[in-house]
Design a protein around this motif. Structure first.
Motif: not given
Length: 651
Positions: A444-451
């Motif tokens: 969830m954190m990577f999909l929302t805030f990263h990339g």
């Protein structure tokens, strides 16, 4: 600690809710917000005063009747308060999280036409929850229990023009009624075997009840205490969303995000956890009931966490996380680690409310977009939200030195120390859940805030970071999410709960762990040589690889594990079973009773049948009324002859 103070803590939110609801234009939107926030703030301050009286000044617990509603056959139905260390902790948690949600609502619901009504609902919910945790008898407990259920129905269906919201609110209401039936039966059992609904009297009678049995099946007596405890726990299964009565909670994300934080993270769903902890003097007498609680909780922790891995709605991921963490608490209750379950309830309330409110900030910034696949790269656009959400995420996965680590790892150790039936299964469930939790949280954190940013044109055009009326509560919740765990020493091993929670020495796993306790710092450092930390790290690493480094691997895994992916995507088919088996069977039974019982028996035979019979009888009798005098004279002679004949026979 005075009765007046306790009444003010409980009743101020009720009065504010009535003012906000009935004030209309006279009080206005700003007035409704001010009066409800002010009332909850005063309740929070009052709760802190109560906590200070108990912990710092060592004041005695308050247990008294405020109002006697009725007396029937010697049974006293009362409104009363039991405020000890357990209820004081719950009061502080409920009012603090509620205050943060009230302030957050200023920004989140600013443009909603139901702004004033929303404040009235959430303030009424706070009153209901306070009545529940402050009660000193089962009747008041049941009042608070049902009140939070009714208000949650109103809040989940707040946007009543959406069919999905109406469906979700009805689903939550009906599923909770199933649990509440068990809860009511448990209360009835308490009254039957003890003759009282007062906690103190019931707990004093527990040893006597433990020796009694009931005959559910002829020739096979069952423990009365086991039956009572399992019925009470069925109520907790509904309210705290344990398998299989969990199906309502993910769908309840249809309500506004502040509701998700208030009801489905910190307060209502923890009511079942609080209730079982309060009933520890009863549950300790039934190892069968404790094993049942342990297995249900551990199963919920693991299997509901798996669903978070495939969810794409940011709020639903956090909802499945809530289900999993409630499973941890329930497993702790089953292991007789009541104090550890309440401690995790406290820390979880802070970091899970934080995650829900952070998700709400993202949703508002994205113009009500909730699909994580359409986000990405938001840490640069929303730095305050990102860093506070990161604190909540690290606490959730049990990172050392964060609050969630102290409560979650303690629960894992305590379940491991239990010797009840099902404890080995429960331990492996909660241990494997560590990996699952880390995986879905950082996915969830990577999909929302990263990339890379994956915002569509509409979201990019309307994107705007939220104001400090929404960021402020995030910061306020991030502080206890980071620091609350350091109270583990006095709360778990320092005798904080005292007589509020009772545990048999043979089942006191908290006491066993306490004998090895060397301080918070030592406990945190010991994590680096224990299994859960490295399992969590493996989960974070897996999320990093599959989301940021090799996203194509996720598609490959889904193609290879088609069956597993289908099972998870369909949520283990619980909803399918409910809708296609239980609902259809219920409708078929209802239809059969309607056609066979109502139409055929009641309408056809009793109502229409009696009417038809009277009509036919009247038709026959009408033939005798010819209107001719000789006919009447004939029947009079026949009647007189019959009477004379009867008289002669008698003589």
């Amino acid at each position: 600690m005075s009765e007046t103070l306790l009444l003010a803590i409980a009743l101020l939110p009720l009065l504010a809710a009535l003012l906000a609801a009935l004030g209309g234009k006279a009080i206005g939107r700003a007035g409704a917000a001010a009066v409800t926030i002010g009332a909850v703030a005063l309740s929070f301050i009052g709760s802190c005063v109560v906590m200070k009286d108990l912990v710092v000044d060592h004041a005695p617990s308050f247990n008294g009747t405020v109002y006697t509603w009725l007396i029937s056959d010697g049974l006293h139905i009362q409104v009363g308060f039991l405020v000890d260390h357990l209820s004081a902790l719950m009061m502080v948690v409920v009012t603090f999280v509620s205050l943060c949600v009230h302030v957050y609502t200023l920004g989140y619901m600013r443009e909603d036409p139901g702004y004033q009504r929303f404040f009235a609902y959430i303030c009424l919910f706070t009153f209901s929850m306070l009545m529940l945790v402050m009660s000193n008898n089962f009747m008041q407990l049941f009042f608070g229990w049902e009140a939070v259920g009714v208000v949650s129905y109103l809040l989940i269906g707040f946007w009543y023009t959406r069919p999905s919201a109406i469906f979700a609110s009805l689903k939550a209401f009906l599923v909770n009624r199933v649990g509440d039936l068990g809860f009511l039966l448990g209360i009835a059992g308490v009254l039957y075997f003890t003759g009282s609904l007062d906690y103190q009297s019931v707990f004093a009678a527990a040893p006597a009840v433990a020796g009694k049995s009931v005959m559910l099946i002829s020739g096979h007596p069952s423990s009365a205490m086991t039956l009572i405890c399992i019925c009470l726990f069925i109520g907790a299964m509904g309210k705290s969303a344990q398998m299989p009565l969990h199906v309502w909670l993910p769908d309840s994300m249809e309500g506004p995000t502040p509701i998700s934080a208030l009801i489905h993270a910190a307060t209502m769903v923890t009511a079942g956890i609080f209730m079982v902890a309060r009933m520890s003097p009863l549950f300790e007498y039934s190892q069968a009931a404790l094993s049942f609680v342990l297995v249900i909780g551990a199963s919920t922790a693991f299997f509901m966490g798996l669903l978070g891995i495939v969810a794409t709605d940011i709020k639903r991921v956090i909802a499945y996380s809530t289900l999993s963490q409630l499973g941890y608490m329930t497993a702790g209750l089953g292991a007789s680690a009541y104090s550890a379950a309440i401690f995790h309830l406290m820390t979880h309330a802070f970091f899970k409310a934080l995650l829900f409110l952070a998700a709400g900030a993202v949703i508002i910034a994205m113009h009500h977009e909730q699909d994580m696949r359409k986000m990405g790269g938001l840490r640069r656009r929303m730095p305050v939200t990102y860093w506070t959400a990161m604190v909540g995420a690290l606490a959730l996965i049990g990172t050392p030195f964060f609050s969630g680590f102290f409560s979650k790892d303690a629960l894992i150790e305590l379940v491991h120390a239990s010797h009840l039936h099902g404890a080995v299964y429960a331990y492996w469930c909660v241990l494997l859940s560590v990996f699952v939790t880390a995986l879905y949280t950082f996915r969830m954190m990577f999909l929302t805030f990263h990339g890379p940013e994956r915002l569509d044109h509409h979201a990019r055009e309307h994107f705007h970071d939220v104001g400090w009326d929404m960021k402020g509560p995030l910061v306020a919740l991030a502080i206890p999410s980071l620091l609350a765990g350091y109270t583990i020493g006095p709360v778990l091993f320092g005798g904080y709960f005292g007589d509020s929670i009772r545990v048999f020495p043979s089942q006191d796993v908290v006491g066993q762990l306490g004998r090895e306790w060397a301080g918070s710092l030592h406990f945190a450092l010991h994590a680096f040589v224990s299994l859960p930390l490295y399992i969590a790290a493996a989960g974070v690493l897996t999320a990093w690889v599959f989301v940021l480094q090799k996203p194509q691997w996720g598609d490959a895994v889904r193609q290879r594990l088609v069956l597993l992916n289908r099972i998870l995507a369909n949520k283990f088919y619980f909803d399918w079973f409910n809708e296609h088996v239980l609902v259809r069977a219920t409708r078929a039974l209802g239809t059969a009773l309607w056609r066979g019982g109502d139409q055929a028996v009641i309408d056809g035979m009793a109502v229409n049948g009696s009417v038809g019979s009277i009509g036919r009888l009247a038709g026959v009798a009408r033939q005798l009324q010819s209107g001719f005098l000789y006919s009447y004279a004939f029947w009079m002679i026949i009647g007189l002859a019959a009477l004379l004949g009867w008289f002669l026979i008698r003589v």
